[in-house]
Design a protein around this motif. Structure first.
Motif, mmCIF file in Angstrom:
data_model
loop_
_atom_site.group_PDB
_atom_site.id
_atom_site.type_symbol
_atom_site.label_atom_id
_atom_site.label_comp_id
_atom_site.label_asym_id
_atom_site.label_seq_id
_atom_site.Cartn_x
_atom_site.Cartn_y
_atom_site.Cartn_z
ATOM 1 N N GLU A 88 30.621 0.012 1.666
ATOM 2 C CA GLU A 88 29.944 -0.304 2.926
ATOM 3 C C GLU A 88 28.445 -0.011 2.845
ATOM 4 O O GLU A 88 27.633 -0.711 3.449
ATOM 5 C CB GLU A 88 30.571 0.480 4.078
ATOM 6 C CG GLU A 88 31.991 0.057 4.428
ATOM 7 C CD GLU A 88 32.087 -1.399 4.867
ATOM 8 O OE1 GLU A 88 31.125 -1.913 5.479
ATOM 9 O OE2 GLU A 88 33.125 -2.033 4.579
ATOM 10 N N ALA A 91 26.251 -2.905 1.834
ATOM 11 C CA ALA A 91 26.172 -4.085 2.697
ATOM 12 C C ALA A 91 24.734 -4.464 3.043
ATOM 13 O O ALA A 91 24.395 -5.637 3.108
ATOM 14 C CB ALA A 91 26.985 -3.861 3.967
ATOM 15 N N ARG A 116 36.583 -7.849 2.158
ATOM 16 C CA ARG A 116 35.352 -7.102 2.430
ATOM 17 C C ARG A 116 34.412 -7.146 1.228
ATOM 18 O O ARG A 116 33.187 -7.256 1.387
ATOM 19 C CB ARG A 116 35.698 -5.653 2.781
ATOM 20 C CG ARG A 116 34.547 -4.876 3.385
ATOM 21 C CD ARG A 116 34.096 -5.462 4.686
ATOM 22 N NE ARG A 116 32.919 -4.784 5.228
ATOM 23 C CZ ARG A 116 31.997 -5.385 5.959
ATOM 24 N NH1 ARG A 116 32.105 -6.676 6.247
ATOM 25 N NH2 ARG A 116 30.970 -4.702 6.432
ATOM 26 N N ILE A 120 30.438 -8.408 1.118
ATOM 27 C CA ILE A 120 29.363 -7.483 0.756
ATOM 28 C C ILE A 120 28.764 -7.775 -0.617
ATOM 29 O O ILE A 120 27.540 -7.756 -0.790
ATOM 30 C CB ILE A 120 29.878 -6.028 0.809
ATOM 31 C CG1 ILE A 120 30.271 -5.663 2.247
ATOM 32 C CG2 ILE A 120 28.822 -5.058 0.279
ATOM 33 C CD1 ILE A 120 30.922 -4.302 2.378
#
Length: 218
Positions: A88, A91, A116, A120
């Motif tokens: 994350e 990102a 995900r 990303i």
């Protein structure tokens, strides 16, 4: 396609074109193609090839995931593990995402994280042909990591020539020929007409002259 003996003879000739060096020269194969459009989808080669006789360069592997699977990957000596929180953090950092993409040859990932990862890291991994290989929960990730250590990536890059390093001079002619054959067979499967689209096989050492054998000719 060329026979094993023809490939062995080609390797021997390629080695003969380069004098012995003080370092272990790399040996490269180049496949030239015909009757395909390099700019269209009929030439889309991005293959992971497991060489029968590994090169001295060990592939660097990154696993993206957490929990038991990440622990098993670490125990298998994977080069890096990116957990969900680290994922994350990439990102909003394109520079760091590109750095990650450059740092590893292959990526493995928990299947559940693939959507995900695509959002990303897709723009960083996709153009390099490094989209992660999904790993289901009960998959033998240890064996996957060990096998991928011997792998090379073979890609078409918008031209009618596909090049790959297949070993070093220290390997025997027959061992190098088997590695070349593994590359040829992987590429054939991705071509519209298979071996008919391969025009010639070229072999060279890193400091030597290229030697070429036309496919279909002795």
């Amino acid at each position: 396609m060329l026979s094993s003996q023809q490939l062995t003879d080609l390797i021997k000739k390629g080695k003969g074109e380069a004098k012995e060096r003080k370092f272990n020269e790399a040996v490269e194969v180049i496949l030239t193609l015909r009757e395909v459009d390099a700019k269209k989808a009929d030439l889309n080669v991005n293959e992971t090839v497991y060489l029968p006789h590994p090169t001295s360069k060990v592939a660097r592997i990154c696993f993206i995931g957490a929990g038991d699977m990440a622990l098993r990957a670490k125990n298998a000596k994977v080069d890096a593990v990116i957990d969900p929180s680290r994922l994350e953090s990439l990102a909003g950092d394109k520079k760091e995402a590109k750095k990650v993409a450059r740092s590893y040859d292959f990526f493995l990932a928990d299947t559940a994280l693939m959507p995900r990862i695509g959002k990303i890291l897709g723009q960083s991994l996709g153009p390099r042909g490094k989209i992660p290989i999904p790993v289901p929960p009960n998959a033998p990730i240890e064996a996957m990591i060990q096998r991928m250590r011997t792998a090379i990536r073979v890609r078409s890059r918008g031209s009618l020539g596909i090049a790959a390093k297949v070993g070093e001079r220290k390997l025997s002619d027959s061992e190098l020929a088997e590695n070349v054959l593994a590359v040829v067979q992987a590429v054939e499967k991705k071509l519209p007409q298979g071996e008919k689209n391969i025009k010639s096989v070229i072999v060279k050492t890193s400091m030597g002259k290229p030697v070429k054998q036309a496919v279909g000719q002795s």
